[in-house]
Design an enzyme around this catalytic site. Sequence first.
Site, PDB file in Angstrom:
ATOM      1  N   ARG A   1      40.303  55.844  25.370  1.00  0.00           N
ATOM      2  CA  ARG A   1      39.103  55.044  25.212  1.00  0.00           C
ATOM      3  C   ARG A   1      38.877  54.721  23.739  1.00  0.00           C
ATOM      4  O   ARG A   1      38.998  55.587  22.876  1.00  0.00           O
ATOM      5  CB  ARG A   1      37.872  55.784  25.754  1.00  0.00           C
ATOM      6  CG  ARG A   1      37.795  55.834  27.277  1.00  0.00           C
ATOM      7  CD  ARG A   1      37.452  54.478  27.844  1.00  0.00           C
ATOM      8  NE  ARG A   1      37.282  54.467  29.289  1.00  0.00           N
ATOM      9  CZ  ARG A   1      38.241  54.233  30.163  1.00  0.00           C
ATOM     10  NH1 ARG A   1      39.478  54.001  29.736  1.00  0.00           N
ATOM     11  NH2 ARG A   1      37.987  54.222  31.457  1.00  0.00           N
TER      12      ARG A   1
ATOM     13  N   GLU B   1      36.340  45.536  22.120  1.00  0.00           N
ATOM     14  CA  GLU B   1      37.347  44.727  22.806  1.00  0.00           C
ATOM     15  C   GLU B   1      36.676  43.532  23.465  1.00  0.00           C
ATOM     16  O   GLU B   1      35.767  43.724  24.280  1.00  0.00           O
ATOM     17  CB  GLU B   1      38.092  45.573  23.848  1.00  0.00           C
ATOM     18  CG  GLU B   1      38.876  46.720  23.241  1.00  0.00           C
ATOM     19  CD  GLU B   1      39.498  47.646  24.285  1.00  0.00           C
ATOM     20  OE1 GLU B   1      39.329  47.372  25.500  1.00  0.00           O
ATOM     21  OE2 GLU B   1      40.141  48.628  23.901  1.00  0.00           O
TER      22      GLU B   1
ATOM     23  N   HIS C   1      44.868  47.011  25.670  1.00  0.00           N
ATOM     24  CA  HIS C   1      44.240  47.782  26.755  1.00  0.00           C
ATOM     25  C   HIS C   1      44.914  47.463  28.096  1.00  0.00           C
ATOM     26  O   HIS C   1      44.249  47.208  29.107  1.00  0.00           O
ATOM     27  CB  HIS C   1      42.745  47.492  26.834  1.00  0.00           C
ATOM     28  CG  HIS C   1      41.963  48.612  27.466  1.00  0.00           C
ATOM     29  ND1 HIS C   1      40.665  48.909  27.143  1.00  0.00           N
ATOM     30  CD2 HIS C   1      42.319  49.531  28.420  1.00  0.00           C
ATOM     31  CE1 HIS C   1      40.235  49.932  27.856  1.00  0.00           C
ATOM     32  NE2 HIS C   1      41.221  50.333  28.646  1.00  0.00           N
TER      33      HIS C   1
END
Length: 335
Positions: free
Chosen positions: A240, A270, A297
Site C-alpha cells: 500500500r 495514485e 499498482h
Amino acid sequence: MRIKDKRWTVGITDFVKPPITSEIEAFPEAEFIFLSDWRASDENKKQWQTVDAILVWHWVVDAQTAAVLDNCKIAVRYGMGYDRVDIQALADKNIVFCNTPGCGTTEVADTACAMILGLQRKIIGYNYDCRLHTDKWQQVLAPIERTGKSTLGVIGRGRIGASVIDRMKPFGYRILSYDPFSSDPVKPDGFEIVDTLDSLCARSDIITVHCPLTPDTEKMIDRDFIGKMKSGASLVNTARGGLFESLDCIEEALKSGHLSSVALDVLPDEPPKDHGLLTAWRNDEDWIKGRLIITPHTADYSEYGWEELHFKAAETARLRLTSGKVRNQIKPAPK
C-alpha cells in the site's frame, strides 16, 4: 425496475465496466446494475437505497454512503484492502462487510520476487548502463552481493508475505520475518522470526513490505524507519502506498546513497502528484537511473486472477443473499 425472474439486485459502485461475465456466472439469480454517485440526483440515490448488495472497488464507503443503503445486506470489496470502508458504519446498518482475499496472491508475490531479484542483480541498472558500453562491454555495476550471502527482510506473513518467503528460499537468502499479528510454529521452516521491526531493518540487505494499511501501519515507512535500515540496503513495496509517510524520505535516502535502490508498485498518491523523485525518475537523471523501479499498482493482475477476483466477489454476495452464508467477513474493531 428489476429484470423479470431476477430476485436480487447487486450494485457495482465504480471502476468495473461491462461485460461482467464473471459476476453473472457467479450469481445468475441477480440483476447487476452500475451505480452512479448517489449525491448527484434523487434517481441515483434511489438505486443505492434499493440494492440488496454492493460490490466495491475504489468507492469510499463512508458513514454517509452507508446511511443511504437502506436495503443492502452485504458489501463486498473487490480485493483485500478496506482502508476506504467504514466497517462500523456498515455494521450499524446491519450490513455485513467482506473482502476477497487470495485472488492476486500469486501475482503480487511473483512481482515482489521479480523486483527483489531485479534489484539484487541490478537488471534495470544494466539495461540503462550497457546502452553506452562500446569497447568495454562487461562493465560491472558494483557492488553486487550473491543472493546466498544476502539477508531478505519480509514484513508481514499473510498470504502474500508467506508466499514470498516460500519463493525466495531456494535462492539461498537468509530470510527474516516480522509480523506481530501472525501466529507461527515454534520452529519456522527456512526463515527466522524477529521480535522487532528495528532488528529486521538493521539486519536486512533488502526489505519487502506485505502488510495492510491500518492505523498502526499508516506512514510506517518514514525517515526514522529508513534511517534504521542498513546503509546500501534496498526496499520493495507492493502493498500500500499509504505505508509511506511521503516520497521525500525515499528521495533523500536514494540521493544520499543510504538506500541503494527501491522498487514500488504503489505510491502515496495514485495517479501520482508532482514530486522531485518522480521527475528525476521520468527524466532518467543520472543519480537515479536504474535505481528506482515503479509499476502502476498492477502487481496483482493477471487475466486469470482478474476473472477469479470478479467471480469470487459476486459469489460472496450470492452466498449471503441466497443461503445466509458469510465468508471472509471483516468485523468492526471492538468498541
